[in-house]
Design a protein around this motif. Structure first.
Motif, PDB file in Angstrom:
ATOM      1  N   THR A  84      60.103  68.498  61.804  1.00 65.16           N
ATOM      2  CA  THR A  84      58.846  67.799  61.570  1.00 65.16           C
ATOM      3  C   THR A  84      57.772  68.880  61.508  1.00 65.16           C
ATOM      4  O   THR A  84      57.714  69.752  62.380  1.00 65.16           O
ATOM      5  CB  THR A  84      58.549  66.812  62.719  1.00 65.16           C
ATOM      6  OG1 THR A  84      59.629  65.873  62.776  1.00 65.16           O
ATOM      7  CG2 THR A  84      57.244  66.086  62.505  1.00 65.16           C
ATOM      8  N   THR A  96      48.510  65.255  62.949  1.00 67.11           N
ATOM      9  CA  THR A  96      49.333  64.553  61.965  1.00 67.11           C
ATOM     10  C   THR A  96      50.541  65.412  61.626  1.00 67.11           C
ATOM     11  O   THR A  96      50.422  66.619  61.422  1.00 67.11           O
ATOM     12  CB  THR A  96      48.516  64.287  60.682  1.00 67.11           C
ATOM     13  OG1 THR A  96      47.318  63.617  61.035  1.00 67.11           O
ATOM     14  CG2 THR A  96      49.313  63.469  59.691  1.00 67.11           C
ATOM     15  N   PHE A  98      54.285  65.755  59.232  1.00 66.20           N
ATOM     16  CA  PHE A  98      54.850  65.308  57.956  1.00 66.20           C
ATOM     17  C   PHE A  98      56.281  65.770  57.817  1.00 66.20           C
ATOM     18  O   PHE A  98      56.698  66.746  58.430  1.00 66.20           O
ATOM     19  CB  PHE A  98      53.997  65.781  56.768  1.00 66.20           C
ATOM     20  CG  PHE A  98      53.882  67.270  56.638  1.00 66.20           C
ATOM     21  CD1 PHE A  98      54.705  67.981  55.777  1.00 66.20           C
ATOM     22  CD2 PHE A  98      52.933  67.973  57.364  1.00 66.20           C
ATOM     23  CE1 PHE A  98      54.598  69.350  55.653  1.00 66.20           C
ATOM     24  CE2 PHE A  98      52.815  69.352  57.243  1.00 66.20           C
ATOM     25  CZ  PHE A  98      53.641  70.036  56.379  1.00 66.20           C
ATOM     26  N   ARG A  99      57.022  65.008  57.022  1.00 58.95           N
ATOM     27  CA  ARG A  99      58.422  65.268  56.696  1.00 58.95           C
ATOM     28  C   ARG A  99      58.608  64.876  55.241  1.00 58.95           C
ATOM     29  O   ARG A  99      57.821  64.103  54.707  1.00 58.95           O
ATOM     30  CB  ARG A  99      59.360  64.417  57.549  1.00 58.95           C
ATOM     31  CG  ARG A  99      59.281  64.628  59.023  1.00 58.95           C
ATOM     32  CD  ARG A  99      60.162  63.616  59.765  1.00 58.95           C
ATOM     33  NE  ARG A  99      61.515  63.587  59.257  1.00 58.95           N
ATOM     34  CZ  ARG A  99      62.532  64.270  59.764  1.00 58.95           C
ATOM     35  NH1 ARG A  99      62.349  65.012  60.812  1.00 58.95           N
ATOM     36  NH2 ARG A  99      63.729  64.179  59.247  1.00 58.95           N
ATOM     37  N   PRO A 100      59.672  65.361  54.600  1.00 63.72           N
ATOM     38  CA  PRO A 100      59.889  64.923  53.220  1.00 63.72           C
ATOM     39  C   PRO A 100      60.203  63.429  53.157  1.00 63.72           C
ATOM     40  O   PRO A 100      60.847  62.888  54.060  1.00 63.72           O
ATOM     41  CB  PRO A 100      61.077  65.766  52.739  1.00 63.72           C
ATOM     42  CG  PRO A 100      61.691  66.338  53.954  1.00 63.72           C
ATOM     43  CD  PRO A 100      60.663  66.329  55.043  1.00 63.72           C
ATOM     44  N   ASP A 101      59.704  62.767  52.098  1.00 67.52           N
ATOM     45  CA  ASP A 101      59.957  61.330  51.928  1.00 67.52           C
ATOM     46  C   ASP A 101      61.374  61.043  51.449  1.00 67.52           C
ATOM     47  O   ASP A 101      61.864  59.933  51.571  1.00 67.52           O
ATOM     48  CB  ASP A 101      58.973  60.738  50.910  1.00 67.52           C
ATOM     49  CG  ASP A 101      57.552  60.733  51.448  1.00 67.52           C
ATOM     50  OD1 ASP A 101      57.390  60.722  52.673  1.00 67.52           O
ATOM     51  OD2 ASP A 101      56.617  60.758  50.625  1.00 67.52           O
ATOM     52  N   SER A 102      62.016  62.048  50.872  1.00 72.65           N
ATOM     53  CA  SER A 102      63.357  61.843  50.310  1.00 72.65           C
ATOM     54  C   SER A 102      64.417  62.408  51.252  1.00 72.65           C
ATOM     55  O   SER A 102      64.095  63.149  52.188  1.00 72.65           O
ATOM     56  CB  SER A 102      63.453  62.534  48.946  1.00 72.65           C
ATOM     57  OG  SER A 102      63.501  63.929  49.118  1.00 72.65           O
TER      58      SER A 102
END
Length: 181
Positions: A84, A96, A98-102
């Motif tokens: 992450t 905040t 973020f991580r890859p959506d796929s």
């Protein structure tokens, strides 16, 4: 280092190798080209953000070629794939994440990863070996011992000078251009 599979042209991230030695080698090649009146093509490349562009499967193969066990390589890349991310600045870490959506993970080894330079050396070693096996580079004979000296590139981690010289002093730059490209 122990397996002797890092090409001589890769000077970065190695013991007993310094940037000044690389600079001297480049200068000596230029002097030799001038003295022998050889045409040459020289490409200086800084692989900008190269650690962020490392493709995981390529790095896995390159690291295993260096003798790193599959389990260690798998553990590192599985960790990178599941990471992450947050932004860190001089003002602190972002709240905040973020991580890859796929399901395809972000590629690269991540900024600050201590294995990054070793990964780049492992990958570039394969690329340098490929250039050497195809005969690209500069070769000359020494004046005193008549030994052949050969170099295809000078690398210091991600900064690379690739060269190609003509074998014939009468070869023009235009004739050499297709092999440089």
């Amino acid at each position: 280092e122990a397996q002797h599979i890092i090409p001589a042209g890769q000077c970065g991230s190695r013991k007993q190798h310094q940037a000044i030695d690389l600079a001297l080698s480049k200068r000596l090649v230029w002097d030799s080209l001038i003295l022998q009146r050889q045409s040459a093509g020289w490409i200086s490349n800084d692989a900008k953000s190269c650690f962020d562009r490392i493709v995981h499967w390529v790095a896995r193969v390159a690291l295993m070629r260096f003798g790193i066990p599959w389990e260690a390589v798998k553990m590192m890349f599985d960790t990178l794939a599941e990471a992450t991310h947050r932004v860190r600045t001089g003002f602190g870490d972002s709240t905040t994440t973020f991580r890859p959506d796929s399901p395809i993970p972000f590629q690269g080894c991540g900024q600050g990863n201590g294995a990054g330079p070793a990964m780049w050396v492992a990958i570039s070693a394969i690329l340098i070996d490929m250039m050497d096996s195809e005969g690209f580079g500069f070769s000359s004979r020494t004046a005193l011992t008549d030994e052949e000296v050969f170099a295809s590139c000078f690398c210091f981690v991600d900064d690379t000078d690739v060269m190609e010289s003509g074998d014939d002093p009468n070869m023009s730059g235009e004739a050499l251009l297709p092999s440089v490209q």
